[in-house]
Structure formats: C-alpha cells, structure tokens
Design a protein around this motif. Structure first.
Motif, PDB file in Angstrom:
ATOM      1  N   THR A 108       0.802  -1.213   0.000  1.00 36.02           N
ATOM      2  CA  THR A 108       0.000   0.000   0.000  1.00 36.02           C
ATOM      3  C   THR A 108       0.844   1.276   0.000  1.00 36.02           C
ATOM      4  OG1 THR A 108      -0.187  -0.089   2.412  1.00 36.02           O
ATOM      5  CG2 THR A 108      -1.953  -1.099   1.129  1.00 36.02           C
ATOM      6  N   LYS A 109       2.148   1.180  -0.168  1.00 35.67           N
ATOM      7  CA  LYS A 109       3.004   2.351  -0.261  1.00 35.67           C
ATOM      8  C   LYS A 109       3.073   2.776  -1.714  1.00 35.67           C
ATOM      9  CE  LYS A 109       5.858   1.035   3.728  1.00 35.67           C
ATOM     10  NZ  LYS A 109       7.203   0.627   4.173  1.00 35.67           N
ATOM     11  N   LYS A 161      -6.735   9.080 -11.853  1.00 35.86           N
ATOM     12  CA  LYS A 161      -7.137   9.353 -13.232  1.00 35.86           C
ATOM     13  C   LYS A 161      -8.110   8.278 -13.731  1.00 35.86           C
ATOM     14  CE  LYS A 161      -6.572  11.382 -17.363  1.00 35.86           C
ATOM     15  NZ  LYS A 161      -6.841  12.801 -17.661  1.00 35.86           N
ATOM     16  N   TYR A 162      -7.821   7.012 -13.425  1.00 33.88           N
ATOM     17  CA  TYR A 162      -8.734   5.932 -13.821  1.00 33.88           C
ATOM     18  C   TYR A 162     -10.086   6.087 -13.124  1.00 33.88           C
ATOM     19  CZ  TYR A 162      -5.731   2.861 -16.607  1.00 33.88           C
ATOM     20  OH  TYR A 162      -4.961   2.313 -17.618  1.00 33.88           O
ATOM     21  N   LEU A 163     -10.063   6.362 -11.825  1.00 31.24           N
ATOM     22  CA  LEU A 163     -11.311   6.489 -11.071  1.00 31.24           C
ATOM     23  C   LEU A 163     -12.155   7.650 -11.584  1.00 31.24           C
ATOM     24  CD1 LEU A 163     -10.008   5.822  -7.436  1.00 31.24           C
ATOM     25  CD2 LEU A 163     -11.297   4.258  -8.892  1.00 31.24           C
ATOM     26  N   ALA A 164     -11.509   8.771 -11.864  1.00 32.20           N
ATOM     27  CA  ALA A 164     -12.241   9.943 -12.355  1.00 32.20           C
ATOM     28  C   ALA A 164     -12.769   9.706 -13.765  1.00 32.20           C
ATOM     29  CB  ALA A 164     -11.321  11.176 -12.332  1.00 32.20           C
ATOM     30  N   GLY A 165     -11.907   9.143 -14.624  1.00 30.86           N
ATOM     31  CA  GLY A 165     -12.315   8.898 -16.010  1.00 30.86           C
ATOM     32  C   GLY A 165     -13.455   7.911 -16.122  1.00 30.86           C
ATOM     33  N   MET A 166     -13.411   6.843 -15.319  1.00 30.58           N
ATOM     34  CA  MET A 166     -14.471   5.839 -15.365  1.00 30.58           C
ATOM     35  C   MET A 166     -15.740   6.337 -14.686  1.00 30.58           C
ATOM     36  SD  MET A 166     -13.363   3.456 -17.224  1.00 30.58           S
ATOM     37  CE  MET A 166     -14.605   2.190 -16.941  1.00 30.58           C
ATOM     38  N   SER A 167     -15.603   7.150 -13.631  1.00 32.63           N
ATOM     39  CA  SER A 167     -16.787   7.740 -12.990  1.00 32.63           C
ATOM     40  C   SER A 167     -17.558   8.594 -13.988  1.00 32.63           C
ATOM     41  CB  SER A 167     -16.375   8.596 -11.791  1.00 32.63           C
ATOM     42  OG  SER A 167     -15.844   7.811 -10.749  1.00 32.63           O
ATOM     43  N   GLU A 168     -16.819   9.383 -14.768  1.00 38.03           N
ATOM     44  CA  GLU A 168     -17.444  10.258 -15.760  1.00 38.03           C
ATOM     45  C   GLU A 168     -18.139   9.452 -16.848  1.00 38.03           C
ATOM     46  OE1 GLU A 168     -16.087  13.554 -19.122  1.00 38.03           O
ATOM     47  OE2 GLU A 168     -14.679  12.941 -17.551  1.00 38.03           O
ATOM     48  N   ILE A 228     -11.603   0.927  -2.673  1.00 34.02           N
ATOM     49  CA  ILE A 228     -11.543   0.914  -4.142  1.00 34.02           C
ATOM     50  C   ILE A 228     -10.202   1.461  -4.616  1.00 34.02           C
ATOM     51  CG2 ILE A 228     -12.550   1.889  -6.241  1.00 34.02           C
ATOM     52  CD1 ILE A 228     -15.241   1.934  -4.740  1.00 34.02           C
ATOM     53  N   PHE A 229      -9.770   2.571  -3.997  1.00 33.00           N
ATOM     54  CA  PHE A 229      -8.502   3.191  -4.382  1.00 33.00           C
ATOM     55  C   PHE A 229      -7.334   2.236  -4.137  1.00 33.00           C
ATOM     56  CE2 PHE A 229      -4.667   5.541  -3.389  1.00 33.00           C
ATOM     57  CZ  PHE A 229      -4.566   6.418  -4.456  1.00 33.00           C
ATOM     58  N   LEU A 230      -7.295   1.598  -2.965  1.00 35.08           N
ATOM     59  CA  LEU A 230      -6.201   0.678  -2.635  1.00 35.08           C
ATOM     60  C   LEU A 230      -6.194  -0.525  -3.564  1.00 35.08           C
ATOM     61  CD1 LEU A 230      -6.315   0.675   1.276  1.00 35.08           C
ATOM     62  CD2 LEU A 230      -4.555   1.706  -0.182  1.00 35.08           C
ATOM     63  N   ASP A 231      -7.359  -1.062  -3.847  1.00 38.80           N
ATOM     64  CA  ASP A 231      -7.451  -2.243  -4.704  1.00 38.80           C
ATOM     65  C   ASP A 231      -6.913  -1.946  -6.097  1.00 38.80           C
ATOM     66  OD1 ASP A 231      -8.078  -4.915  -4.842  1.00 38.80           O
ATOM     67  OD2 ASP A 231     -10.079  -4.574  -5.637  1.00 38.80           O
ATOM     68  N   LEU A 232      -7.363  -0.857  -6.684  1.00 37.43           N
ATOM     69  CA  LEU A 232      -6.898  -0.498  -8.026  1.00 37.43           C
ATOM     70  C   LEU A 232      -5.446  -0.046  -7.995  1.00 37.43           C
ATOM     71  CD1 LEU A 232      -7.612  -0.167 -10.998  1.00 37.43           C
ATOM     72  CD2 LEU A 232      -8.421   2.147 -10.494  1.00 37.43           C
ATOM     73  N   GLY A 234      -7.983  -5.395 -20.041  1.00 38.06           N
ATOM     74  CA  GLY A 234      -8.912  -6.431 -19.588  1.00 38.06           C
ATOM     75  C   GLY A 234      -8.863  -6.606 -18.084  1.00 38.06           C
ATOM     76  N   PHE A 235      -7.642  -6.627 -17.518  1.00 41.40           N
ATOM     77  CA  PHE A 235      -7.503  -6.749 -16.066  1.00 41.40           C
ATOM     78  C   PHE A 235      -8.164  -5.563 -15.357  1.00 41.40           C
ATOM     79  CE2 PHE A 235      -3.552  -9.274 -17.161  1.00 41.40           C
ATOM     80  CZ  PHE A 235      -4.075 -10.484 -16.747  1.00 41.40           C
ATOM     81  N   ILE A 236      -7.918  -4.357 -15.867  1.00 43.26           N
ATOM     82  CA  ILE A 236      -8.483  -3.157 -15.233  1.00 43.26           C
ATOM     83  C   ILE A 236     -10.004  -3.158 -15.344  1.00 43.26           C
ATOM     84  CG2 ILE A 236      -8.559  -0.633 -15.331  1.00 43.26           C
ATOM     85  CD1 ILE A 236      -5.635  -0.748 -16.343  1.00 43.26           C
TER      86      ILE A 236
END
Length: 495
Positions: free
Chosen positions: A295-296, A307-314, A325-329, A387-389
């Motif tokens: 987690t470091k 960026k992924y979280l914001a882009g996919m949320s939009e 969610i943040f830690l997992d990704l 695909g993984f993401i």
C-alpha cells in the motif's frame, strides 16, 4: 487464432452470456456475419464436440448446453496427425528462438511436416515478418537458419509463443499434456515459486505466478539449448540497474536465491543480469499478503489511480470513490507501471470473455488508458492490461449495483397504482420507485426525472418516449413478475 476458430470462440462466448434461446438472426448481427455462416459454425462446433453442445429448437433458435461446455475437453495437439500452417511456423520459430543465435539446418527443421521448397520459402518470409515486432532478424546462410537479436527480445518472443495462458491454476501445469513440458522442470520451477512466496510471506496470484513460471521455464530451456547466453544484454549490470536492485532487498534476495537454485539445477553459472530479470518480474507482479508492502504508493501511482477512477466515474455516470476501491486499483496500477516500462507482457486468458461480457466497460477503460499513456508518457497500455483493469470496475458495478430508477404509470396515477407500487417494492428492492404518475403526465416526466431507467405501465406507452418500458397488469401477476425479472437482468447486462 485463425479467423474460423475466432468466430467459433466468439459464438460460444456469446451463448454463455445468454440463459435462453438466441435466434440465428441475432447471432449473425452480433458476430457481424451471415445466417448461413452461423449455421455452418454451429454444425462444425457440434461435430468437433461430439454433438449436443449447441442445442436448437424450431422457432426459438439456439442454446448452449452449459454443463457440457464446462466439462468438455479440447483435442490435444499430440493426438492430431497434422499441424496447421500456423502451428508449423510456430514450432519452427520456437526451435530457432530457443537455439538462438545457433544455426539450424532447414531440412531438419521442416522434415517432419512434409512440405516442399515453396512452402518453406513462404514460411521463412512470414516468420521473418513476425519477428520484426520483437526487433529480431531471421538470417539464412546457405541451407541454415538462425534468429539474431537481443536476449530480452528473444525471450519475449518465446513467451508469446508458449501457449500456457489458458492455464489459471498453476498446479495444472504439472499434468497438462497439451503444453508438452518437461515434468521435472515443471516441478522444480513450482518449488521455486513456493519458496519465493514462503520467504516473502505473500501469495503470488494468477496471472503473475504463470508469468514468473514462464520466465524461469524459458531460461532453463534456453540454457539447455545453447549452454551459454549472448552477451548482448547479459553484460554486468549498470550502476542504475544495481540501484534498482537495492530498492527492495527482500525481493532482491529471493530473486538471487532462486537463480542460484537454477544454477545448481543445471550445473551452469549465470550472470547477475538473470537476478535482475527475475527481480523485475517480481516487482511487476501483484502480491497478496502484508499490506505494509503493497500500500506504499508513489505520487505517480496515486495520480494514475485517481485518473482511472475519475475517467471511469465520468463515463459510467456514477461516483466511484472510497479507500478500499482506491487501494485495490492502486495495488494493480503499481506493478502495471513496472511491466509497461520494462516490456513485461502478462497474458490475460479471460480477455475474450471480458470483452464480450463487459463490452462498454472495456471500451471506456481503453479510452482512459489511451489518455493516461499520453499524459504520463507511458508505453501503450495493451488489451490484456485493459482487460484486467476492466474487471476492477465490473466488480465495483456488480457489487455496488445502482438501483434501477423506475416510474409507475397508470391511467389515473392513484388507487390501483399505489397498490402496484407496494407489490413491486416488496418483490423487487433493486427498483427505486421515484414516482407514480398518470398517463397524461407521460410527456413531462422525463424533464422532471432525468435518468429514468424503466417505466412500468398498465397501458401502452407512446413511441415518442425513449425510456425502456414494460406493460404489466394492475394485479401484478406471477407472469408480470417473471417478465419484470428478465427486464431487470437485461438492464443490468446493458450497464
């Protein structure tokens, strides 16, 4: 995979998604082909599977026998009397790559395939073209062939040729006849992976354990073929590479111990660069275990994850946030950056199914990845990584499925409609009933309630209203309930 085999696989994947019959017209539309081709594909699949894999019913279409699909076994290459042209070229190319830079006699390479000079010449041209993507050269001198290039590129080409990416459980490698692996080598490498996990007090999950296995197996096969390796990339480590090794002493020590075990196993000394290669595979792998080690995140990892979280949320029009969610990704992004920068390619055996099942999510992830590659000056993020993401965001949607915003529409909007509302809320908690309206308000409700997913109505809805609708009776019968359940499943599938 050939075009025919690809179509057969896509057809089967499409049928696995459906729990009911699908017409030939619908199959043809999804696969962008003709109905005649669909008939031929189904006939071919049923013939090769022993019959009954795809069931048919007049007037309803085709349905997959799922139990047979799951339990079926594929024909092993060793059971076939002939190889396809692509398989022949792959086998010749693998032999040349493993032996590089040594030369091989052309007759010896092709004698078991019983092909003439024109076929051999054509194969050479196609192999040479294929090798260009790895910056490798196919050299012919008189009646011999050899592949020349950097050691890292040779191993990358071999890794893409060895077909082990349909293996998900690593222990399957012990008894998988299709791979035609040396049994003692397999057991030795599996022991090394177990030792690495034990020393790190972590588990290396799929597909990273398969990737490490592939790397060590290729190393052993290369050494057996050539006894010593090219100095192109196996010269002493640079000062920068040595600094990287020192960044994580735990990984460095387990990589060093594993390579020492390979040396003892083969009675062959290996340069320090081999420790560095294995170290890079370990730093490029996601590991499950001590949170203090996973987690470091660097500033770059944090920026990419956000960026992924914001882009996919939009794109998905939902709010995706939270520490878990943040830690997992982030724990996926961290080794992914390392893979991209060091040219380590992890095969995704579920890619076709992911693209079929989560088509829109995969498309959105691909768009965000392209933006990230450009903004952060990263190599192109390939389909396997996308695909993984995709699975991370699919899981978010599946486990935190948003309610289906629903409007109930009746002739008056009161009385029986309120009774209908109570029945629906009791039976289908996944529906969020935002209002009960009268028919006369049908044209105005879309302005009042944007983002409505479904209209449940006791009368026919006007064609001018684009929101999906379902006609039900005011008594909400069992048949109405069954049809509504199917409608809910269809809406979730489209999401």
């Amino acid at each position: 995979m050939g075009a025919k085999k690809d179509r057969e696989q896509r057809l089967l994947l499409l049928l696995t998604k459906r729990h009911d019959y699908v017409t030939s017209e619908e199959l043809a539309e999804h696969l962008e082909t003709s109905q005649k081709t669909i008939y031929r594909l189904i006939k071919k699949i049923n013939e090769t599977s022993g019959g009954g894999l795809i069931q048919s019913e007049k007037g309803r279409g085709y349905k997959l026998n799922y139990e047979k699909y799951i339990g079926q076994t594929t024909i092993q290459p060793s059971q076939r009397s002939q190889y396809s042209p692509q398989e022949r070229r792959n086998r010749v190319m693998e032999e040349l790559l493993l032996s590089s830079p040594q030369t091989k006699n052309v007759y010896n390479l092709f004698e078991e395939y019983y092909v003439g000079e024109s076929v051999i010449f054509s194969d050479e041209q196609l192999i040479a073209e294929h090798l260009q993507q790895y910056d490798l050269k196919l050299e012919r001198k008189q009646r011999t062939l050899a592949i020349l290039g950097k050691e890292a590129n040779i191993r990358r080409a071999i890794a893409d040729l060895i077909q082990m990416h349909n293996i998900i459980e690593i222990d399957e490698l012990k008894n998988n006849a299709e791979l035609n692996f040396n049994h003692f080598d397999v057991l030795f490498i599996l022991d090394q992976i177990k030792l690495i996990e034990k020393e790190l007090e972590m588990t290396i999950p799929y597909p990273y354990n398969i990737n490490i296995f592939s790397h060590l197996y290729i190393l052993i096969r290369r050494l057996r073929k050539v006894q010593h390796l090219s100095n192109n990339e196996l010269s002493p480590l640079s000062e920068k590479e040595q600094e990287r090794l020192e960044q994580d002493q735990a990984l460095y020590q387990v990589a060093k111990a594993a390579i020492a075990n390979v040396e003892n196993y083969l009675h062959n000394r290996l340069p320090e660069a081999e420790v560095y290669y294995l170290y890079q595979y370990l730093t490029s792998s996601r590991m499950q275990g001590s949170l203090s080690k996973v987690t470091k995140f660097s500033t770059r990892v944090v920026e990419l994850t956000n960026k992924y979280l914001a882009g996919m949320s939009e794109r998905l029009n939902i709010s995706i946030k939270g520490d878990s969610i943040f830690l997992d990704l982030g724990n996926h992004i961290k080794p992914m950056i390392n893979r991209l920068e060091h040219g380590i390619h992890v095969k995704n055996s579920l890619l076709d199914q992911i693209k079929m099942t989560y088509e829109m999510i995969f498309l959105y992830v691909t768009e965000v990845s392209a933006e990230i590659s450009q903004e952060f000056s990263l190599p192109k993020i390939n389909e396997d990584e996308n695909g993984f993401i995709t699975l991370y965001f699919a899981r978010i949607i599946e486990t935190n499925q948003l309610p289906i915003r629903t409007v109930i529409m009746c002739t008056t909007g009161v009385g029986t409609s309120e009774l209908l509302r109570v029945k629906i809320e009791k039976k289908f908690p996944e529906l969020e009933i935002v209002d009960v309206i009268a028919t006369r308000d049908a044209q105005r409700f879309t302005e009042k309630y944007p983002g409505i997913d479904l209209i449940l109505t006791t009368i026919n809805v006007s064609d001018t209203i684009s929101v999906p609708s379902l006609l039900v009776s005011a008594m909400f019968t069992r048949d109405d309930q069954n049809r509504l359940q199917k409608k809910i499943e269809a809406i979730y599938d489209e999401r």
